[in-house]
Design an enzyme around this catalytic site. Structure first.
Site, PDB file in Angstrom:
ATOM      1  CG  HIS A 120      -0.189  -0.047   2.520  1.00 44.74           C
ATOM      2  ND1 HIS A 120       0.495   1.034   3.050  1.00 44.74           N
ATOM      3  CD2 HIS A 120       0.005  -1.067   3.395  1.00 44.74           C
ATOM      4  CE1 HIS A 120       1.060   0.690   4.182  1.00 44.74           C
ATOM      5  NE2 HIS A 120       0.790  -0.587   4.417  1.00 44.74           N
ATOM      6  CG  ASP A 402       5.497  -3.634   6.156  1.00 42.78           C
ATOM      7  OD1 ASP A 402       4.484  -4.296   6.458  1.00 42.78           O
ATOM      8  OD2 ASP A 402       6.048  -2.859   6.963  1.00 42.78           O
TER       9      ASP A 402
END
Length: 501
Positions: A120, A402
């Protein structure tokens, strides 16, 4: 006489430039902070700069000067570990046009499919530092505010029209746009939206305009879109998709919901994966407690904030400070002083050193192999189906985190890959040689860089050959066999349930 006149002219120009330089650096100090930031960010709109505060002012009229100096982002990578340089890369602030190697292959090859895994975009912190003011970031999208994008206005409008789209699970109840004047925790910012509008535009130029991967007659079966249940991942994926396929038909969009951040779907039962994750977390703890400079920094920061050191550590201060850093906002201040750039540099340096030790110890690598196998297996199987002639899911998009991308990079053996920045993208391309029916190749790209020959499964492939591409067979063998041999197993189930003794 002519030389004398030229000298006087140069002297006058030098004086004028010096005056302008001082004006740019110090005039804005009398403006409100929000205007200071806007003024400073527009000095060179096409040249990314990082504003580093020299003297931290204290909140609420405590009287310290609030000067900033302009530091251009370095054009070349510094030779030694540089926490500010790495932090700048992590921010991924939209700036100059990005160069990428996506879609580059010998001209006689045909592109068959593309699979993209993204992190994102820029978000508001997940944690706050206790007893400090939250970063003042506006998450309402305003096309006139920088950073912006030519598609932003139309994107905002299009997101309000999708009543016919199909979204699994709780995705349908999530907002399609960030919409809070003061961002909520973890909310996607305007910067994050712009980052993925840029990603989508870049991929459109390469894959749709150049290689015609999807024609104007594309249907729902040609597109695969999966997102976790966070608004920031859904919104990031929609932003990329909108720039890739402007004004797309909502009826053709079917968004799959993935409840797991590692995208393990129905294959999440893996005790040994959890074991290696716990071992890795133990390694992180031991590495942290050995860092005396880091501990002194936490103690000093805790005194400034007025809380116990343990509570400060638990608040994960780097998450909040990175938001300040990426948005050119001042670090928090209290009556006891200010958290400053030196505190930030110590914590960021520790992060970078921890990443190095993580690679050396290999605990994370073993975790990564088991954590990512379900998703990599899905990626390989999709390639194999398309290589056999199937025309479904030619473009696949996974909007993730992540903690999704990082283990994939590790499992692939990408030793030099940096920790996933905001709006990072990992791309798998499938190519075919029309003259040889069974010749299929795979390319792997990370943030636009071709890392195919840095992967463990294709590191031994000769790049100097006529076809500098990696055979699909190498990737499928890696997923179906080699990943398990590294764990002394023959299958995913065995690797997940083997005994340690």
């Amino acid at each position: 006489m002519l030389l004398r006149n030229r000298f006087l002219l140069l002297l006058a120009l030098a004086g004028l430039l010096a005056f302008l330089s001082l004006s740019l650096q110090f005039f804005s100090r009398w403006l409100p902070v929000s205007l200071q930031l806007k003024t400073e960010m527009q000095v060179f709109p096409e040249f990314p700069v990082r504003l580093i505060q020299v003297g931290q002012g204290r909140e609420e009229g405590l009287g310290a000067k609030n000067r900033k100096r302009i530091m251009p982002e370095p054009l070349t990578e510094p030779p030694a570990l540089n926490p500010l340089y790495e932090a700048n890369l992590y921010c991924n602030t939209p700036g100059a046009k990005e160069r990428s190697m996506e879609g580059h292959a010998p001209p006689n090859l045909k592109l068959l499919s593309v699979q993209v895994i993204i992190r994102h975009g820029d978000r508001y912190p997940l944690y706050t530092i206790p007893k400090t003011k939250r970063p003042d970031i506006d998450c309402v999208l305003e096309p006139g505010r920088k950073p912006s994008h030519p598609h932003l206005t139309d994107f905002i409008s299009h997101m309000s029209k999708g009543v016919d789209t199909q979204m699994d699970g709780t995705l349908g109840s999530l907002p399609r746009l960030p919409n809070h004047i003061l961002c909520e925790m973890g909310e996607l910012t305007q910067t994050g939206v712009v980052q993925h509008l840029r990603n989508g535009q870049l991929l459109k130029e390469i894959y749709l305009k150049k290689h015609r991967l999807l024609t104007s007659a594309w249907t729902a079966k040609h597109l695969y879109f999966e997102s976790t249940g966070k608004s920031r991942t859904l919104q990031s994926g929609l932003a990329l998709l909108y720039s890739l396929l402007p004004n797309f038909d909502w009826k053709k969009i079917n968004v799959k919901h993935q409840w797991s951040t590692i995208f393990c779907s129905n294959h999440c039962d893996c005790p040994m994966r959890n074991h290696y994750l716990e071992e890795e977390q133990r390694r992180q703890y031991n590495f942290r407690v050995k860092n005396s400079l880091l501990e002194k920094t936490y103690i000093n920061m805790a005194k400034i904030v007025g809380i116990p050191t343990r509570q400060l550590r638990a608040s994960n201060p780097i998450d909040s400070l990175l938001c300040n850093f990426c948005h050119n906002a001042t670090f928090p201040c209290t009556k006891n002083g200010c958290i400053d750039l030196e505190h930030f540099k110590v914590i960021k340096t520790h992060q970078l050193e921890d990443e190095k030790e993580r690679y050396e110890k290999q605990l994370y690598f073993k975790y990564a192999l088991m954590a990512t196998h379900p998703l990599l297996n899905q990626t390989a199987n999709r390639m194999l189906r398309i290589a056999e002639g199937k025309k479904d899911e030619l473009f696949a998009l996974y909007s993730a985190h992540d903690v999704t991308l990082s283990p994939i990079l590790s499992a692939l053996g990408l030793r030099e890959a940096r920790f996933p920045r905001f709006a990072a993208r990992l791309v798998f391309e499938l190519w075919h040689d029309p003259e040889k029916a069974n010749n299929h190749y795979v390319r792997v790209l990370y943030n636009g860089e071709d890392v195919t020959f840095q992967t463990s499964f294709c590191r031994d492939q000769l790049r100097s050959s006529k076809r500098p591409l990696c055979p699909l067979k190498k990737f499928s063998t890696f997923v179906q066999k080699d990943m398990f041999s590294s764990l002394n197993s023959t299958s995913y189930y065995d690797a997940c349930h083997q005994r340690l003794f």
